[in-house]
Design a protein around this motif. Structure first.
Motif, short mmCIF file in Angstrom:
data_model
loop_
_atom_site.label_atom_id
_atom_site.label_comp_id
_atom_site.label_asym_id
_atom_site.label_seq_id
_atom_site.Cartn_x
_atom_site.Cartn_y
_atom_site.Cartn_z
N TRP A 171 0.83 -1.22 0.00
CA TRP A 171 0.00 0.00 0.00
C TRP A 171 0.86 1.26 0.00
O TRP A 171 0.51 2.24 -0.66
CB TRP A 171 -0.95 -0.02 1.20
N ASP A 191 0.72 4.09 -2.85
CA ASP A 191 0.50 5.49 -2.44
C ASP A 191 1.68 6.38 -2.81
O ASP A 191 1.62 7.60 -2.60
CB ASP A 191 0.29 5.56 -0.92
N GLU A 240 4.61 6.41 -1.36
CA GLU A 240 5.14 6.93 -0.09
C GLU A 240 6.49 6.30 0.29
O GLU A 240 6.98 6.53 1.39
CB GLU A 240 4.14 6.69 1.04
N PHE A 263 -8.80 -1.88 -5.87
CA PHE A 263 -9.51 -1.47 -4.65
C PHE A 263 -9.32 0.03 -4.39
O PHE A 263 -10.29 0.76 -4.16
CB PHE A 263 -8.99 -2.30 -3.47
N LEU A 264 -8.06 0.49 -4.45
CA LEU A 264 -7.80 1.91 -4.17
C LEU A 264 -8.43 2.81 -5.24
O LEU A 264 -8.94 3.89 -4.94
CB LEU A 264 -6.29 2.17 -4.07
N VAL A 296 -12.12 3.14 -4.43
CA VAL A 296 -12.38 4.09 -3.33
C VAL A 296 -12.22 5.52 -3.82
O VAL A 296 -13.06 6.38 -3.55
CB VAL A 296 -11.44 3.81 -2.15
N SER A 297 -11.16 5.78 -4.58
CA SER A 297 -10.93 7.17 -5.00
C SER A 297 -11.99 7.62 -6.01
O SER A 297 -12.30 8.80 -6.08
CB SER A 297 -9.53 7.34 -5.59
N ARG A 328 -14.98 9.65 -4.71
CA ARG A 328 -14.80 11.08 -4.46
C ARG A 328 -15.45 11.91 -5.54
O ARG A 328 -16.01 12.96 -5.29
CB ARG A 328 -13.31 11.37 -4.40
N VAL A 346 -6.57 10.63 2.83
CA VAL A 346 -5.57 10.07 1.91
C VAL A 346 -6.21 9.55 0.62
O VAL A 346 -5.74 9.84 -0.48
CB VAL A 346 -4.76 8.93 2.60
N ASP A 347 -7.29 8.80 0.74
CA ASP A 347 -7.85 8.13 -0.44
C ASP A 347 -8.87 8.98 -1.19
O ASP A 347 -9.00 8.85 -2.40
CB ASP A 347 -8.51 6.81 -0.02
N LEU A 348 -9.61 9.81 -0.49
CA LEU A 348 -10.63 10.60 -1.18
C LEU A 348 -10.22 12.04 -1.41
O LEU A 348 -10.80 12.72 -2.25
CB LEU A 348 -11.96 10.56 -0.40
N ASP A 362 -6.67 12.95 -1.47
CA ASP A 362 -5.31 12.97 -2.03
C ASP A 362 -4.25 13.61 -1.16
O ASP A 362 -3.32 14.23 -1.67
CB ASP A 362 -5.31 13.66 -3.40
N SER A 417 -1.00 13.42 1.28
CA SER A 417 0.11 12.51 1.59
C SER A 417 -0.01 12.08 3.05
O SER A 417 -0.77 12.68 3.83
CB SER A 417 1.45 13.22 1.37
N TYR A 418 0.77 11.07 3.43
CA TYR A 418 0.76 10.65 4.83
C TYR A 418 1.22 11.82 5.71
O TYR A 418 0.68 12.03 6.81
CB TYR A 418 1.72 9.47 5.06
N LEU A 478 -4.54 3.96 8.51
CA LEU A 478 -4.94 3.86 7.11
C LEU A 478 -5.01 2.39 6.68
O LEU A 478 -5.99 1.97 6.03
CB LEU A 478 -3.92 4.62 6.24
N ARG A 511 -8.33 0.45 5.69
CA ARG A 511 -8.52 -0.09 4.33
C ARG A 511 -8.92 -1.56 4.37
O ARG A 511 -9.73 -2.00 3.56
CB ARG A 511 -7.23 0.09 3.52
#
Lengths: 89, 192
Positions: free
Chosen positions: A21, A25, A27, A56-57, A60-61, A64, B141-143, B145, B147-148, B166, B170
């Protein structure tokens, strides 16, 4: 062997699943992102997991974009701010 | 209504250039939190009013969007008095609940299942079922955007906490979506 390939060699499937994940992301560090990508391109075990988690991600997005904008909102916020002294145009 | 004392023109111009462009993003976040347009608009208006009054405290060059989101969240918590929900959570229990594995979905791939359901409704439904500490980090984060790092700034918690919440959230959300699909008859009942 480069440091990148060294990093890549060190990633096993458990490492990749543990960081999946964070990878999706964006990250992780650039080196780790590269090592993850290389592993996922080659590993038949991990690749389906990546595809699923990405789906999946994305799912979810996409939710929005269904949130409607509130019509005339900017004007009403500006009106409230002007009552508080805001004067820029 | 009586107008407050005017600020210098540069102050207002900076607010217009740096803060107001995020109005649409913050409005969507407010809608995510408030869940209805009336409350969301009240929340948004109060957010920008508070931001304007506190503009002299904003550190120029830092993340204005995250700053506005933080004000919005704080205002939401203040007006709804929901802060208790953030401390009365038994995290070990939640962790146990979240420690679930991806389950079989019968003859259809998970990607096919996710593409078969009414996703906006399913995600909205699933998000409502999540404990608040997981829901709010997924929203950011997911809806929205973030960053952590930005989410940790908004929530006032460490990045490791953002990451942990998170990922647990999830897992719960994923399970809820598959349950939604099962209820809709998309996944075979005996698939698990």
């Amino acid at each position: 062997m480069t440091s990148l390939s060294t990093t890549s060699e060190m990633l096993d499937c458990d490492d990749v699943m543990h960081r999946l994940w964070e990878y999706l992301d964006g990250e992780l560090s650039p080196d780790r992102m590269t090592a993850m990508r290389r592993h996922l391109e080659l590993c038949r075990n991990c690749h389906p997991h990546e595809a699923y988690e990405r789906a999946f991600l994305d799912a979810v997005s996409r939710a929005r974009r269904e949130h409607p904008d509130l019509p005339g909102l900017r004007g009403r916020v500006l009106e409230r701010l002007r009552d508080a002294g805001f004067a820029a145009r | 209504m009586t107008r407050e004392t005017a600020n210098p023109p540069d102050h207002d111009r900076a607010f217009m250039l740096d803060a107001l462009p995020w109005l649409r993003d913050v409005s969507r976040y407010a809608l995510s939190l408030a869940r209805n347009t009336h409350d969301a608009e009240d929340l948004l208006q109060e957010t920008f009013l508070r931001a304007y009054r506190a503009w002299h405290t904003f550190e120029h060059g830092s993340d204005c969007r995250a700053w506005l989101f933080r004000i919005c969240r704080n205002e939401f918590l203040r007006t709804r008095d929901r802060s208790a929900q953030f401390v009365d959570v038994d995290e070990p229990v939640l962790e146990m609940l979240a420690a679930v594995r991806t389950r079989s979905t019968g003859t259809r791939s998970p990607e096919e299942v996710l593409s078969s359901i009414d996703l906006p409704a399913a995600v909205e439904h699933a998000l409502q079922l999540l404990p608040q500490i997981f829901r709010e980090v997924i929203l950011l984060v997911d809806l929205h955007d973030h960053s952590y790092h930005s989410a940790s700034d908004i929530l006032g918690v460490a990045i490791g906490t953002v990451r942990s919440r998170l990922f647990r959230g999830r897992r719960l959300l994923r399970e809820s979506l598959l349950a939604f699909a099962r209820d809709a008859g998309i996944v075979y009942a005996g698939a698990e």
